[in-house]
Motif scaffolding. Sequence first.
Motif, PDB file in Angstrom:
ATOM      1  N   ALA A  71      13.066  -4.852 -32.097  1.00 27.77           N
ATOM      2  CA  ALA A  71      13.019  -4.547 -30.654  1.00 27.77           C
ATOM      3  C   ALA A  71      13.842  -5.569 -29.878  1.00 27.77           C
ATOM      4  O   ALA A  71      14.562  -5.210 -28.933  1.00 27.77           O
ATOM      5  N   LEU A  72      13.776  -6.831 -30.284  1.00 30.63           N
ATOM      6  CA  LEU A  72      14.515  -7.888 -29.581  1.00 30.63           C
ATOM      7  C   LEU A  72      16.027  -7.677 -29.719  1.00 30.63           C
ATOM      8  O   LEU A  72      16.767  -7.688 -28.727  1.00 30.63           O
ATOM      9  N   VAL A  73      16.462  -7.469 -30.967  1.00 31.39           N
ATOM     10  CA  VAL A  73      17.904  -7.271 -31.197  1.00 31.39           C
ATOM     11  C   VAL A  73      18.374  -6.027 -30.450  1.00 31.39           C
ATOM     12  O   VAL A  73      19.397  -6.046 -29.747  1.00 31.39           O
ATOM     13  N   ALA A  74      17.607  -4.934 -30.591  1.00 34.47           N
ATOM     14  CA  ALA A  74      18.029  -3.653 -30.003  1.00 34.47           C
ATOM     15  C   ALA A  74      18.069  -3.734 -28.479  1.00 34.47           C
ATOM     16  O   ALA A  74      18.998  -3.208 -27.854  1.00 34.47           O
ATOM     17  N   SER A  75      17.084  -4.406 -27.870  1.00 33.19           N
ATOM     18  CA  SER A  75      17.082  -4.401 -26.404  1.00 33.19           C
ATOM     19  C   SER A  75      18.224  -5.242 -25.852  1.00 33.19           C
ATOM     20  O   SER A  75      18.815  -4.885 -24.828  1.00 33.19           O
ATOM     21  N   LYS A  76      18.584  -6.352 -26.526  1.00 27.83           N
ATOM     22  CA  LYS A  76      19.742  -7.130 -26.063  1.00 27.83           C
ATOM     23  C   LYS A  76      20.996  -6.247 -26.090  1.00 27.83           C
ATOM     24  O   LYS A  76      21.806  -6.268 -25.158  1.00 27.83           O
ATOM     25  N   MET A  77      21.135  -5.471 -27.197  1.00 34.09           N
ATOM     26  CA  MET A  77      22.327  -4.614 -27.301  1.00 34.09           C
ATOM     27  C   MET A  77      22.298  -3.500 -26.264  1.00 34.09           C
ATOM     28  O   MET A  77      23.310  -3.199 -25.622  1.00 34.09           O
ATOM     29  N   MET A  78      21.123  -2.877 -26.095  1.00 34.21           N
ATOM     30  CA  MET A  78      21.026  -1.765 -25.130  1.00 34.21           C
ATOM     31  C   MET A  78      21.362  -2.246 -23.718  1.00 34.21           C
ATOM     32  O   MET A  78      22.128  -1.611 -22.999  1.00 34.21           O
ATOM     33  N   VAL A  79      20.788  -3.385 -23.344  1.00 31.57           N
ATOM     34  CA  VAL A  79      21.028  -3.900 -21.992  1.00 31.57           C
ATOM     35  C   VAL A  79      22.490  -4.340 -21.870  1.00 31.57           C
ATOM     36  O   VAL A  79      23.170  -4.029 -20.882  1.00 31.57           O
ATOM     37  N   GLY A  80      22.993  -5.019 -22.927  1.00 33.39           N
ATOM     38  CA  GLY A  80      24.389  -5.471 -22.928  1.00 33.39           C
ATOM     39  C   GLY A  80      25.365  -4.313 -22.792  1.00 33.39           C
ATOM     40  O   GLY A  80      26.402  -4.431 -22.138  1.00 33.39           O
ATOM     41  N   GLN A  81      25.021  -3.185 -23.409  1.00 31.06           N
ATOM     42  CA  GLN A  81      25.918  -2.013 -23.369  1.00 31.06           C
ATOM     43  C   GLN A  81      25.544  -1.048 -22.250  1.00 31.06           C
ATOM     44  O   GLN A  81      26.088   0.056 -22.169  1.00 31.06           O
ATOM     45  N   LYS A  82      24.556  -1.428 -21.454  1.00 29.25           N
ATOM     46  CA  LYS A  82      24.032  -0.553 -20.390  1.00 29.25           C
ATOM     47  C   LYS A  82      23.675   0.832 -20.943  1.00 29.25           C
ATOM     48  O   LYS A  82      23.976   1.871 -20.349  1.00 29.25           O
TER      49      LYS A  82
END
Length: 312
Positions: free
Chosen positions: A133-144
């Motif tokens: 969840a941590l890795v995925a949310s950083k990527m999701m937010v980073g990629q909007k």
Amino acid sequence: MFGQKKWVPKGQHCYVTGGSQGTGLSLAIILVKQGAHVSIVARDQNKLKKAVEELEKVRQNSDQIIKWYSHSLSTYEGASAALQEACQPFGGKVPNVIFNCAGSSRPTYFVEETPETMKNGMDNAYWVQAYTALVASKMMVGQKSKGKIVFVASTLAYFSMVGYASYAPGKFALRGLAESLRSEFQLYGIGVHIYYPCTIFTPGYAEEMKTKPAITAKIEESDSGITPETAAQGILDCVQKGKFQHASDWITNFFRSATRGSGPGDIFDPLRNIGAWIIIPIVRAYTDRQVRGVRVEHEEYLRSKGFYESNK
Ligand SMILES: NC(=O)C1=CN([C@@H]2O[C@H](COP(=O)(O)OP(=O)(O)OC[C@H]3O[C@@H](n4cnc5c(N)ncnc54)[C@H](OP(=O)(O)O)[C@@H]3O)[C@@H](O)[C@H]2O)C=CC1
Ligand SMILES: CCCCCCCCCCCCCCCC(=O)[C@@H](N)CO
């Protein structure tokens, strides 16, 4: 929710942890059948390869990307490497939905746990989903990217009992994580869902039965259990019906309604609360009596294992 479009798997990239067997594999099968791109992650490569063979059989079109990745997800490095690799065939784009199905339990008596087994318990109930969840949310937010993150907890995230001292705390912790993320992720438009299944008849369940204390197994007989297909459908329902929290069965729903924290529930929760007010003390009295009923056998069990000799 009203006015919201139902989520459709077709063409979406679904990342399914624990997708090599049991509930995760059943979910991956449903998603592939509905035209999704599916990445599955687990440790054992042979099981992953076999699972992909099954997924290939239900592929709907030649464009679907179906791949496996072998990593241990209970470390941040493993969770990060797995997700980075799974983004590659999509030009580095983060998956649309992260289904955290990975997890396992080794039920035993608390007095027989060791620091290692306690740590493994947390790793395989909590960290195995939290790091992803941590890795995925950083990527999701980073990629909007307005994706979704789904957790699979357990009935044991609402209440616990003898045998689950190394597992239930991790599942309780997932609840806390899901509530925190549901609140924060309104900032980014990322959906958070958490599913609470009762017993699921899976290879993992067969494995835990080998060492499960007899009293734990006896208390669990009251739970009729569900198939991995039913559990997988329940996970999908969370997303498609826009439910933050969703339980698989009536008993879990009573515990859920009575213990549901700050997240949104459903309109029947206040009614179930009245039921829970009556039912939970009955369940407790019934299970407590079963536990106290094996005091003599349990003392004999500990004696036979030399427990009293080595713990004074
Ligand atoms: N079965 C049950 O009675 C219940 C299960 N649950 C929960 O539902 C989820 C699915 O359970 P179930 O269908 O029984 O699963 P299984 O035990 O049958 O399969 C577990 C899957 O997760 C993978 N996995 C486990 N640990 C790790 C890890 N550290 N890193 C990467 N992959 C891992 C396994 O592959 P590999 O070992 O190769 O890594 C496998 O693919 C779990 O979170 C479980 O806690 C909740 C309630 C009841
Ligand atoms: C009068 C009515 C009595 C009811 C008694 C209470 C029933 C207890 C049900 C326990 C269910 C545990 C399910 C989750 C298991 C799990 O998460 C593990 N298998 C992990 O793999």
